[in-house]
Enzyme design. Structure first.
Site, PDB file in Angstrom:
ATOM      1  CG  ASP A  34      -2.077   0.932   1.143  1.00 23.08           C
ATOM      2  OD1 ASP A  34      -2.331   1.444   0.037  1.00 23.08           O
ATOM      3  OD2 ASP A  34      -2.739   1.161   2.171  1.00 23.08           O
ATOM      4  CB  SER A  73      -4.409 -10.559   3.734  1.00 26.70           C
ATOM      5  OG  SER A  73      -5.495  -9.673   3.683  1.00 26.70           O
ATOM      6  N   GLY A 101       1.165  -9.579   4.228  1.00 25.88           N
ATOM      7  CA  GLY A 101       2.173  -8.738   4.863  1.00 25.88           C
ATOM      8  C   GLY A 101       1.891  -8.558   6.342  1.00 25.88           C
ATOM      9  CE1 TYR A 131      -3.893  -4.859   7.686  1.00 21.25           C
ATOM     10  CE2 TYR A 131      -5.550  -5.749   6.210  1.00 21.25           C
ATOM     11  CZ  TYR A 131      -5.022  -4.693   6.922  1.00 21.25           C
ATOM     12  OH  TYR A 131      -5.628  -3.456   6.883  1.00 21.25           O
TER      13      TYR A 131
END
Length: 342
Positions: free
Chosen positions: A33, A116, A118, A120
């Site tokens: 992100d 997800s 990383g 997460y």
């Protein structure tokens, strides 16, 4: 090609759209992100602020700004909590909703990260396999090129047992290759001894005449059959095999992970020569045994040798009756080999 696993920074992908795994506020705070927002610039930040919030498992489209793609598709993935609170349902929704948005926006190519995986905490090996399965199912009904970007080799865990089995098979193939040389030498020695005994044995005139009459005809027939087989093009043999399998053309090239345009070229051009990876991909799709695989490859001027790592890996999977093309591609990726269908 429909689905490729590649080692690449997603912010450098020249595709129609890249997928950003983000949070509900759509703020570039870390990992993929942050990297995407950094390269795209403040214009992306502003558009995301206008579009937020983003529900879990949903997807929204923005411009790409400073990125080399056309669009960014943002999706909010689940936090890993041991797999007990429906994480897989949300993860599937992230991939499916992003794919749908790409198709509805007119995209022909899209690149995904491992959503997800990383901060997460979703196990990377699980995400990889889940993504491959979900994307593959989607591609059976849509024409789209999809890339799974693995930033570095350590970012996913390939099956250590499968890796060990393949390495053992590669080593066994080396031993078998030299054993075959030994047995061929022994066989030739046996043939010489057998021939010597036959020369000493009495042969009746009738047998000799029969042998003279039959051998040339048999050899001529075998030669005709051999030449006929050699004249057969790759496309001719491929479509005969597809007919015999009961598959439709679409089922075959989808299972082979081959682009529709490549398949159309093979079908429309009798003399079309595919790449070795494409030819093998069709053999895997059709679940051919080793002999038939070698025959199909021969029509395109290729063979599976016992000396190349790529060829040995393909031999391993055919030998074990495993025709899962994406598991094969995972193995090829692990051993730094070119993937099938590419």
């Amino acid at each position: 090609m429909p689905l490729q696993i590649i080692r690449q920074d997603i912010t450098k992908m020249r595709v129609d759209a890249i997928v950003n795994t983000t949070n509900e506020e759509m703020v570039g705070y870390s990992g993929v992100d942050l990297a995407i927002h950094t390269v795209a610039g403040i214009e992306l930040d502003a558009e995301c602020q206008r579009l937020a919030p983003l529900g879990l498992g949903q997807a929204k489209l923005t411009g790409a700004y400073g990125l080399p793609c056309k669009y960014v598709i943002h999706t909010s993935g689940p936090v890993w909590r041991g797999g007990l609170v429906g994480e897989s349902i949300l993860l599937r929704s992230c991939y499916i909703e992003s794919l749908k948005l790409a198709v509805n926006s007119g995209c022909c190519s899209v690149a995904f990260p491992l959503i997800s995986s990383g901060v997460y905490g979703y196990p990377k090996d699980q995400v990889l396999k889940f993504a491959i399965q979900t994307i593959t199912e989607f591609l059976f009904d849509h024409e789209l090129t999809v890339y799974l970007c693995v930033f570095d080799k350590e970012s996913y865990s390939f099956s250590q047992k499968l890796s060990s089995d393949i390495r053992a098979f590669i080593n066994d193939e080396y031993v078998d290759e030299h054993d075959e040389d030994f047995y061929e030498l022994m066989d030739s020695s046996i043939d010489e001894r057998t021939t010597a005994k036959c020369i000493q044995a009495p042969i009746c005139a009738e047998s000799m005449m029969s042998h003279k009459r039959e051998t040339p005809a048999t050899e001529e027939k075998s030669l005709r059959e051999y030449m006929k087989q050699m004249d057969r093009s790759f496309g001719e043999m491929l479509f005969d095999l597809i007919d015999e399998s009961g598959m439709t053309d679409v089922e075959c090239y989808k299972k082979a992970n081959v682009d529709k345009r490549i398949f159309s070229k093979i079908k429309s051009n009798k003399d079309y020569k595919p790449s070795k990876q494409t030819a093998i991909a069709f053999a895997i799709s059709l679940q051919l045994d080793m002999d038939t695989t070698q025959e199909l490859l021969a029509t395109a001027g290729f063979t599976l040798s016992r000396s190349k790592v790529f060829d040995k890996i393909i031999r391993y999977f055919i030998h074990n009756g495993n025709y899962d093309i994406f598991e094969i591609n995972e193995a090829l990726f692990e051993f730094d080999q070119t993937l099938l269908g590419v």
